[in-house]
Enzyme design. Structure first.
Site, PDB file in Angstrom:
ATOM      1  N   VAL A  65       0.813  -1.223   0.000  1.00 27.40           N
ATOM      2  CA  VAL A  65       0.000   0.000   0.000  1.00 27.40           C
ATOM      3  C   VAL A  65       0.845   1.272   0.000  1.00 27.40           C
ATOM      4  CG1 VAL A  65      -1.970  -1.123   1.097  1.00 27.40           C
ATOM      5  CG2 VAL A  65      -0.234   0.001   2.528  1.00 27.40           C
ATOM      6  N   ASN A  92      -7.794  -1.289   5.099  1.00 27.53           N
ATOM      7  CA  ASN A  92      -7.594  -2.054   6.328  1.00 27.53           C
ATOM      8  C   ASN A  92      -6.124  -2.339   6.642  1.00 27.53           C
ATOM      9  OD1 ASN A  92      -8.196  -4.143   8.498  1.00 27.53           O
ATOM     10  ND2 ASN A  92      -7.318  -5.454   6.912  1.00 27.53           N
ATOM     11  N   SER A 145      -9.120   2.914  14.897  1.00 29.57           N
ATOM     12  CA  SER A 145      -8.875   2.208  16.152  1.00 29.57           C
ATOM     13  C   SER A 145      -9.356   3.057  17.316  1.00 29.57           C
ATOM     14  CB  SER A 145      -7.368   1.945  16.302  1.00 29.57           C
ATOM     15  OG  SER A 145      -7.048   1.506  17.606  1.00 29.57           O
ATOM     16  N   TYR A 158       1.352   5.041  16.650  1.00 31.32           N
ATOM     17  CA  TYR A 158       0.137   4.336  16.219  1.00 31.32           C
ATOM     18  C   TYR A 158      -1.083   5.243  16.346  1.00 31.32           C
ATOM     19  CZ  TYR A 158      -3.277   0.548  15.793  1.00 31.32           C
ATOM     20  OH  TYR A 158      -4.314  -0.261  15.390  1.00 31.32           O
ATOM     21  N   ALA A 160      -1.151   8.470  16.301  1.00 33.70           N
ATOM     22  CA  ALA A 160      -1.073   9.517  15.283  1.00 33.70           C
ATOM     23  C   ALA A 160      -1.676   9.042  13.974  1.00 33.70           C
ATOM     24  CB  ALA A 160       0.386   9.938  15.073  1.00 33.70           C
ATOM     25  N   LYS A 162      -3.905   6.608  13.557  1.00 34.14           N
ATOM     26  CA  LYS A 162      -5.333   6.292  13.647  1.00 34.14           C
ATOM     27  C   LYS A 162      -6.187   7.546  13.864  1.00 34.14           C
ATOM     28  CE  LYS A 162      -4.817   1.990  12.781  1.00 34.14           C
ATOM     29  NZ  LYS A 162      -5.270   1.456  11.478  1.00 34.14           N
ATOM     30  N   ILE A 191      -8.902  -6.358  19.238  1.00 33.79           N
ATOM     31  CA  ILE A 191      -9.596  -7.368  18.450  1.00 33.79           C
ATOM     32  C   ILE A 191      -8.741  -8.625  18.392  1.00 33.79           C
ATOM     33  CG2 ILE A 191     -10.609  -7.874  16.197  1.00 33.79           C
ATOM     34  CD1 ILE A 191     -12.019  -5.632  17.740  1.00 33.79           C
TER      35      ILE A 191
END
Length: 275
Positions: A65, A92, A145, A158, A160, A162, A191
């Site tokens: 990606v 995702n 998240s 992380y 930052a 999300k 999850i």
């Protein structure tokens, strides 16, 4: 839940389709008569995912990606395989990066930003013309998240990404409204996915799962995320919360921000320290 019964089979493109949330979403939509296209860097994992989807309406494509040009190739190939259409795209693909900011290598920071944030922007930009063609009721769903609702110790990079993913959804919800394209974000708490089995960063040897359990937080079945994605694609909500922790954080952040700050500071010794 009813299956789609339109003459033209609707199609969905899912990044990070080799495992976890991506795999669960692929199965959920595949079982409801959608043509499922998955993308990932893990070819073997994608084959396993395709093996779980009934029927022959499925396709996989190797995609990093972070590569903007590769996005165009992947989406064109997927649309061709699906009969010329993409009705929904799920941004995702993502990685977890945790630990004190001072302890993180530059490469760890850059990789998380590039996959979790740059990859989402690239995907949205690349899929836009495809969703235009199938609008109205085409949809872009970004997987964010609970870490995009409130930042905690050891989660700076992380969080930052999300927070950014949620912001992208809000911006594009407005920007693409005239096109009839729905945009939303999904904010799960912890999850049941392979991410829980990692350590979060190179300088720690403690599993994320162990820290979550020690903090008394629940781990939500991944199928709940898949169902929420389905509802997002077929509904008109902007931000969707999954799991008791995410819903609790969202409520507390809105109505008791001072308490959230105190709790995050108190928890920093438990969840933020490297081993």
């Amino acid at each position: 839940m009813s299956h789609d019964t339109s003459a033209a089979r609707r199609s969905i493109f899912i990044t990070g389709g080799a495992s976890g949330i991506g795999r669960a979403v692929a199965r959920f939509f595949g079982e409801r008569d959608w043509f499922v296209c998955i993308a990932d860097v893990d070819s073997a994992g994608m084959e396993d995912t395709l093996g779980l989807i009934p029927g022959g309406f499925k396709y996989s494509h190797v995609l990093d990606v972070r590569d903007r040009d590769a996005w165009d190739v992947a989406l064109e190939s997927a649309a061709t395989a699906a009969g010329g259409r993409i009705d929904a795209m799920i941004n995702n693909a993502g990685i977890g990066t945790g630990g004190h900011l001072a302890d993180l290598d530059v490469e760890e920071i850059d990789r998380c930003l590039d996959i979790n944030l740059r990859g989402v922007l690239y995907g949205a930009q690349a899929v836009y013309p495809f969703l235009q063609k199938t609008a109205p009721n085409s949809a872009l769903v970004n997987i964010a998240s609970a870490a995009g609702i409130a930042g905690g110790s050891g989660m700076s990079v992380y969080s930052a990404t999300k927070f950014g993913v949620r912001g992208i959804a809000e911006s594009l919800d407005a920007e693409w409204a005239p096109d009839g394209i729905k945009v939303s974000s999904i904010c799960p708490s912890f999850i049941e996915t392979p991410l829980l089995n990692g350590t979060g960063n190179r300088k720690s040897n403690e599993m994320v799962r162990d820290r979550v359990v020690a903090a008394g937080l629940e781990i939500t079945p991944v199928e709940e995320v898949a169902e929420t994605v389905w509802n997002a694609v077929h509904g008109d909500g902007l931000h969707h919360l999954v799991g008791k922790t995410a819903k609790g954080i969202n409520f507390a952040k809105r109505w008791m921000p001072g308490r959230v700050r105190k709790q995050q500071r108190a928890a920093s010794g438990l969840l933020g320290k490297s081993s």
